[in-house]
Every structure is written in C-alpha cells, then in structure tokens.
Design an enzyme around this catalytic site. Sequence first.
Site, mmCIF file in Angstrom:
data_model
loop_
_atom_site.group_PDB
_atom_site.id
_atom_site.type_symbol
_atom_site.label_atom_id
_atom_site.label_comp_id
_atom_site.label_asym_id
_atom_site.label_seq_id
_atom_site.Cartn_x
_atom_site.Cartn_y
_atom_site.Cartn_z
ATOM 1 N N ASP A 22 33.401 20.321 -2.439
ATOM 2 C CA ASP A 22 34.136 19.291 -3.021
ATOM 3 C C ASP A 22 35.458 19.573 -2.413
ATOM 4 O O ASP A 22 36.115 20.785 -2.184
ATOM 5 C CB ASP A 22 34.008 19.368 -4.571
ATOM 6 N N ASN A 70 27.201 9.012 -4.704
ATOM 7 C CA ASN A 70 28.210 8.781 -3.566
ATOM 8 C C ASN A 70 27.884 7.274 -2.881
ATOM 9 O O ASN A 70 28.750 7.071 -1.980
ATOM 10 C CB ASN A 70 28.024 10.251 -2.595
ATOM 11 N N LEU A 197 29.009 19.624 -12.990
ATOM 12 C CA LEU A 197 28.269 19.750 -12.176
ATOM 13 C C LEU A 197 27.679 18.466 -11.358
ATOM 14 O O LEU A 197 27.058 18.403 -10.435
ATOM 15 C CB LEU A 197 26.761 19.857 -12.793
#
Length: 244
Positions: A22, A70, A197
């Site tokens: 990330d 996403n 998570l």
Amino acid sequence: MQPAPSPAAKPPPPAHIAIIMDGNGRWATRRGLPRVAGHRAGADAVRRTVTACGDLGVRFLTLYAFSSENWKRPASEVSDLFGLLRLYLRRELAELHSNGIRLRVIGDRTRLPADVVELIADGERVTAGNSRFTLVIAINYGGQAEIVSAARRIAEAVKAGTLDPSSIDEAVFESYLDTTDIPHPDLLVRTSGEQRLSNFLLWQTAYTELVFTPTLWPDFGREALEEAIDEYHRRDRRYGAVGA
Ligand code: IPE
Ligand code: IPE
Ligand code: MG
C-alpha cells in the site's frame, strides 16, 4: 570438535510472508507525479522483495496486487494497474522460472481481461514444477468473496450428496479456499501506515503476526523486509496456549 556457534546466526525466516502493498498513490502524489508513477515504482519494489525473499529462504510470499474493491477506482487507474500486471507477468516469468519460483494466483478470475487470465494460466503452468519458493499474487481477491465461494461449493456438494455436512470441519472448509495447500501466513506486513486488512486473507490470518510499517510500498525492499522479520522474531506466538 563442535563448531563454534556463529554470532551472526539468525533464526529461520517466517515460512510464509503476506504483504499488503500500500501507498503507491501517496508516494507519487508527494513527488507531484501521477498515481501511475507510484504503481510503476511499486513494480520495482515487487522485484526487490521477491529477490530478497528468495535469498532469505522464505518459502511462500503472497502479494496483494488488486482487491475485489479496487474496481471502485477510476477506470483509467484500473487500466493502468492491469497494464503493469501484464508487463510484470510477461517480463518476469522467465526470471521467476529460472530461479525455481512457482507462481500461483488467487482471486476471482471471471472478471479479469481475457489476456490477463491467459498470462496467469501460462505462468502457473510453466512454473508448476518449481519448488524453491512460491510467489502467490492476489488479483481481484477478496477474503469475504473467497469464503462465500467456498460455502457455495460446499452447499452444492452437500446437495449433490457427495459431502456429508457432519464431516465439514476447518480442514474440509480450507480445501475449498483459493489458498488450499498453501500454509497460513506467519507474518503479514502492510506498508504505508494503514492498520487494517482491507479484505485480505481473512480466514488465513487467524494466527498471523501483523506488522505495520510507515514505509510506502515503492520504498520497500530488503532492508524494510528484514526489519519486519526482526519484529516478527520478537513476537511470542501462543495460538491460545500459555506462553513459552
Ligand atoms: C497500493 O497503493 C496499490 C493498490 C491498491 C493496487 P495505493 O494505490 O492504494 O496507494 P495509496 O493508498 O492511494 O497511497
Ligand atoms: C489494499 O489497499 C489493496 C491492495 C493493496 C491491493 P487499498 O489501498 O485498496 O485499501 P484501502 O482502501 O485503503 O482499505
Ligand atoms: Mg491504498
């Protein structure tokens, strides 16, 4: 005569490391660059991390490349991400194979572009016999969807009369997950300072040690990986029992 213990002897690394890669967007934005520049730099971090894991003797590395959520991003960013994924699979396959690395992909392939599905299938087929180390890439992966899909197929097997409900236990349930035959992660690393998570490996992380680092993914590499492993070694894994 016994050989003297080496002062540099390190405990063995975790067998399975999972990483939530990330911070690509923030890395780019801080440099005044478009987000795709961060994803491009992130691909270099993948190469460094795969090499480092191979050198350190890690057996499984699972990388979260694209989550089932996403798709909510702008179409242009989704398309950039799949473009980079294509490039990675095309360019790195020979290298992975010559290094004895097996490729596996988890996640729902039904929504992926057809050529990406083909690249994945080729990569898995070519590297299927490799055993030095397994690289698992999570693409269009969501932990909840994985669990629901397993439950659905279990229900179908029960309905067809091939599975007895009383025989369903954790091991049977696991055999329906994408990660069947892959040991649970020992260590999960999330970069960029976020501490969640985000739907990654929900079942499999029941007893995983979680390490969060402020390093943004494009800046990740051997040093940050070794720091996370050192932190892992300071943990006391009790699995519900009494500590050592
Ligand atoms: C991780 O970086 C890459 C993917 C999720 C595909 P991000 O794109 O999430 O970067 P930030 O979180 O916006 O900085
Ligand atoms: C998680 O990162 C998904 C991947 C790294 C592929 P996100 O950036 O999508 O997660 P959130 O939205 O911050 O939870
Ligand atoms: Mg993010």
